[in-house]
Design an enzyme around this catalytic site. Structure first.
Site, PDB file in Angstrom:
ATOM      1  N   ARG A  73       3.051  -6.870   1.317  1.00 13.01           N
ATOM      2  CA  ARG A  73       3.255  -6.020   0.115  1.00 13.01           C
ATOM      3  C   ARG A  73       4.830  -6.029  -0.394  1.00 13.01           C
ATOM      4  O   ARG A  73       4.854  -6.117  -1.703  1.00 13.01           O
ATOM      5  CB  ARG A  73       2.975  -4.640   0.604  1.00 13.01           C
ATOM      6  CG  ARG A  73       1.442  -4.554   1.070  1.00 13.01           C
ATOM      7  CD  ARG A  73       1.029  -3.117   1.075  1.00 13.01           C
ATOM      8  NE  ARG A  73       0.917  -2.328   0.008  1.00 13.01           N
ATOM      9  CZ  ARG A  73       1.770  -1.435  -0.191  1.00 13.01           C
ATOM     10  NH1 ARG A  73       2.816  -1.161   0.467  1.00 13.01           N
ATOM     11  NH2 ARG A  73       1.739  -0.655  -1.641  1.00 13.01           N
ATOM     12  N   GLY A 117      -7.756   4.992  -3.727  1.00 11.37           N
ATOM     13  CA  GLY A 117      -6.924   5.289  -4.544  1.00 11.37           C
ATOM     14  C   GLY A 117      -5.759   6.455  -4.043  1.00 11.37           C
ATOM     15  O   GLY A 117      -4.658   6.589  -4.735  1.00 11.37           O
ATOM     16  N   GLY A 132      -9.122   3.637   1.838  1.00  9.63           N
ATOM     17  CA  GLY A 132      -8.648   2.694   2.888  1.00  9.63           C
ATOM     18  C   GLY A 132      -7.306   3.029   3.183  1.00  9.63           C
ATOM     19  O   GLY A 132      -6.946   3.354   4.384  1.00  9.63           O
ATOM     20  N   ARG A 133      -6.377   2.984   2.212  1.00 12.31           N
ATOM     21  CA  ARG A 133      -4.782   3.251   2.610  1.00 12.31           C
ATOM     22  C   ARG A 133      -4.632   4.646   3.103  1.00 12.31           C
ATOM     23  O   ARG A 133      -4.075   4.935   3.960  1.00 12.31           O
ATOM     24  CB  ARG A 133      -4.040   3.128   1.054  1.00 12.31           C
ATOM     25  CG  ARG A 133      -2.598   3.264   1.213  1.00 12.31           C
ATOM     26  CD  ARG A 133      -1.878   3.290  -0.027  1.00 12.31           C
ATOM     27  NE  ARG A 133      -2.449   2.451  -1.109  1.00 12.31           N
ATOM     28  CZ  ARG A 133      -2.191   1.064  -1.190  1.00 12.31           C
ATOM     29  NH1 ARG A 133      -1.412   0.547  -0.827  1.00 12.31           N
ATOM     30  NH2 ARG A 133      -2.826   0.267  -2.206  1.00 12.31           N
ATOM     31  N   CYS A 172      10.164 -20.045   3.632  1.00 14.49           N
ATOM     32  CA  CYS A 172      11.217 -20.615   2.627  1.00 14.49           C
ATOM     33  C   CYS A 172      10.870 -20.294   1.077  1.00 14.49           C
ATOM     34  O   CYS A 172      10.520 -20.856   0.101  1.00 14.49           O
ATOM     35  CB  CYS A 172      10.964 -22.146   2.684  1.00 14.49           C
ATOM     36  SG  CYS A 172      11.118 -22.635   4.308  1.00 14.49           S
ATOM     37  N   GLU A 173      11.005 -18.742   0.770  1.00 14.37           N
ATOM     38  CA  GLU A 173      10.683 -18.056  -0.036  1.00 14.37           C
ATOM     39  C   GLU A 173      11.581 -16.954  -0.313  1.00 14.37           C
ATOM     40  O   GLU A 173      11.874 -16.009   0.775  1.00 14.37           O
ATOM     41  CB  GLU A 173       9.276 -17.396   0.029  1.00 14.37           C
ATOM     42  CG  GLU A 173       8.191 -18.387  -0.468  1.00 14.37           C
ATOM     43  CD  GLU A 173       7.962 -18.407  -1.905  1.00 14.37           C
ATOM     44  OE1 GLU A 173       8.709 -17.554  -2.699  1.00 14.37           O
ATOM     45  OE2 GLU A 173       7.010 -18.925  -2.504  1.00 14.37           O
ATOM     46  N   TYR A 177       4.606  -6.791  -4.241  1.00 18.64           N
ATOM     47  CA  TYR A 177       4.353  -6.104  -5.213  1.00 18.64           C
ATOM     48  C   TYR A 177       5.989  -5.254  -5.191  1.00 18.64           C
ATOM     49  O   TYR A 177       6.221  -4.360  -5.982  1.00 18.64           O
ATOM     50  CB  TYR A 177       3.676  -4.585  -4.896  1.00 18.64           C
ATOM     51  CG  TYR A 177       2.337  -5.124  -4.392  1.00 18.64           C
ATOM     52  CD1 TYR A 177       1.365  -5.592  -5.599  1.00 18.64           C
ATOM     53  CD2 TYR A 177       1.872  -4.808  -3.271  1.00 18.64           C
ATOM     54  CE1 TYR A 177      -0.095  -5.985  -5.337  1.00 18.64           C
ATOM     55  CE2 TYR A 177       0.247  -5.014  -3.000  1.00 18.64           C
ATOM     56  CZ  TYR A 177      -0.445  -5.616  -3.861  1.00 18.64           C
ATOM     57  OH  TYR A 177      -1.718  -5.811  -3.660  1.00 18.64           O
TER      58      TYR A 177
HETATM   59  C1  LIG Z   1      -9.187  -1.518  -2.474  1.00 18.42           C
HETATM   60  C2  LIG Z   1     -10.585  -0.695  -2.422  1.00 18.42           C
HETATM   61  C3  LIG Z   1     -10.548   0.599  -2.274  1.00 18.42           C
HETATM   62  C4  LIG Z   1      -9.642   1.015  -1.270  1.00 18.42           C
HETATM   63  O1  LIG Z   1      -8.569   1.395  -1.955  1.00 18.42           O
HETATM   64  P1  LIG Z   1      -7.052   2.056  -1.187  1.00 18.42           P
HETATM   65  O2  LIG Z   1      -6.115   1.784  -2.280  1.00 18.42           O
HETATM   66  O3  LIG Z   1      -6.992   1.486  -0.049  1.00 18.42           O
HETATM   67  O4  LIG Z   1      -7.666   3.521  -1.380  1.00 18.42           O
HETATM   68  C5  LIG Z   1     -11.788   1.227  -2.524  1.00 18.42           C
HETATM   69  N1  LIG Z   1     -12.683   0.726  -3.085  1.00 18.42           N
HETATM   70  C6  LIG Z   1     -12.846  -0.389  -3.560  1.00 18.42           C
HETATM   71  C7  LIG Z   1     -14.050  -1.088  -4.689  1.00 18.42           C
HETATM   72  C8  LIG Z   1     -11.622  -1.293  -3.540  1.00 18.42           C
HETATM   73  O5  LIG Z   1     -11.610  -2.421  -4.250  1.00 18.42           O
END
Ligand SMILES: *Cc1c(COP(=O)(O)O)cnc(C)c1O
Length: 417
Positions: A310, A230, A274-275, A341-342, A314
């Site tokens: 994305r 997050g 992740g992000r 084709c979107e 989104y």
């Molecule tokens: C997607 C996800 C993350 C990583 O989210 P980011 O937005 O990439 O930081 C971490 N934990 C869980 C359980 C997730 O589903």
């Protein structure tokens, strides 16, 4: 802030001799430096560990780099577990944060010795029929309501399918304790891509207070708090990047304020970013192959939403740099599109860019996480290659591009001869 590419036109001209566009390119140096900073931000916590959310960038070469930096894997499916195992991440290097989990997935997670993070109280009974409970178990918390930061609704946990209610956490912990579980974790993910230094500290405070209460209510040992993902990145040039050191310090303060006085200073902090860990260190390299002048000005690329979903999914902003034209005025307004084709297959709408000529190389920024991995095969489009720009400046193909044979591999076309 001006958004710069980590690759130059010259480098790309060299790369395309070996790897035709489009491809996702990753920056090893940037990845390593960023992870080191993340670890520094939480170095005050003895048990701190980052579990990279595999779904963001499921590539073993990237995972290997992260592993070398001491990062584990956050998995949520059978194949993500296999990927993790393949790079030697097993045991408590895996956090299994899944939901709607099939039986086979739990079986494999247990076999690999992963830390299991239950999404729901009913999973306790489901799991019991599959395996013995490990000594350590985590549960995912959903506090319900709206998640408010600085008078702003960040997200609505009450609408999210994830996690235990507060009462279910108490009940679940007691039940698991009865079944012999000794150490407990609490996990929550309440808002995505937050571009504020307040998110993690605010989440930490909620989880720390909940941990203190649960310890009192149930008498269990809380071993870790998982702040999950997050933490966001500045996709737009006008956004300020998060200062991870300030975020780590904010979490430390909440820790000192809530956990230490409760005698819980042994609690480890885990993250599943992740992000934040990878998005800025990947980009999509693509070439302009068509221009179209109708009611609007269009630039058509050899990449499409199947390579980066994305914007279509989104409406997300991804910055675009026309390589070699970084200093040219932004005096043309384009829709930059792919060939699906979107009509939502647009990387940018009404974007001011320098004049684009056919054959120009474009870099679409911040695709290092949730980029390639969200790819799909709609319209029979094939997934692109992934290339690693190594610290020594060399490149390495870390995933080849799909071929038509890959696309047809689940069919038996022989039957139609
Ligand atoms: C997607 C996800 C993350 C990583 O989210 P980011 O937005 O990439 O930081 C971490 N934990 C869980 C359980 C997730 O589903």
């Amino acid at each position: 802030m001006e958004k710069k590419t980590f690759v130059t036109l010259e480098q790309v001209r060299d790369m395309v001799k070996k790897y035709p566009t489009p491809f996702h390119l990753y920056d090893e140096k940037g990845i390593r430096e960023n992870v080191r900073k993340l670890k520094q931000a939480f170095s005050w916590n003895k048990g701190y560990k980052e579990y990279f959310a595999i779904k963001a960038t499921p590539n073993p070469y990237i995972m290997q780099i992260l592993k070398e930096e001491g990062v584990g894997a956050d998995c949520s499916s059978y194949t993500e577990l296999l990927l993790s195992e393949a790079v030697g991440l097993v045991g408590d290097d895996i956090m299994f944060s899944s939901n709607v989990t099939p039986r086979e997935d739990f079986e494999l997670a247990v076999k690999l010795g992963s830390i299991i993070n239950f999404d729901d109280i009913t999973h306790i009974d489901f799991f019991e029929k599959i395996a013995d409970f490990p000594e350590t178990i985590s549960c995912r918390y959903n506090p319900g309501g709206d998640f408010i930061l600085e008078n702003q609704i960040m997200d609505s946990p009450q609408e999210a399918k994830y996690g235990f209610t507060r009462e279910q956490l108490r009940e679940g912990f007691l039940k698991l304790k009865e079944k012999g579980v000794k150490h407990f974790g609490i996990h929550a993910f309440l808002a995505s891509n937050t571009v504020t230094e307040e998110y993690y500290p605010a989440l930490a405070k909620i989880l720390f207070e909940t941990a203190v209460e649960l310890k009192e209510e149930t008498g269990v040992h809380i071993a870790f708090i998982n702040l999950s993902g997050g933490v966001g990145i500045p996709y737009r040039p006008e956004e300020e990047p998060n200062d991870i050191l300030a975020i780590g310090e904010g979490v430390r303060q909440a820790f000192e304020e809530v956990l230490v006085p409760a005698g819980m200073s042994d609690v480890a902090i885990y993250t599943e970013l992740g992000r934040f860990v990878l998005a800025p260190y990947g980009c999509l390299v693509t070439q302009a192959i068509h221009e179209k002048h109708t009611y609007k000005e269009y630039i058509g690329l050899d990449a499409c939403a199947a390579n980066l979903m994305r914007p279509a999914m989104y409406g997300s902003y991804h910055h675009i740099t026309v390589l070699g034209k970084e200093d040219k005025p932004l005096d043309y307004k384009y829709d930059v599109t792919g060939g699906l084709c979107e009509n939502n297959d647009k990387f940018a709408i009404n974007r001011m860019l320098p004049k684009i000529d056919m054959g120009d190389y474009l870099v679409i920024h911040d695709t290092g996480a949730h980029g390639f991995s969200m790819g799909y095969n709609y319209n029979g489009k094939l997934r692109s290659a992934e290339v690693l720009l190594k610290e020594n400046g060399e490149t390495q193909l870390i995933r080849r591009a799909e071929t038509p044979e890959d696309y047809f591999i689940t069919l038996d076309l022989e039957n139609f001869k």
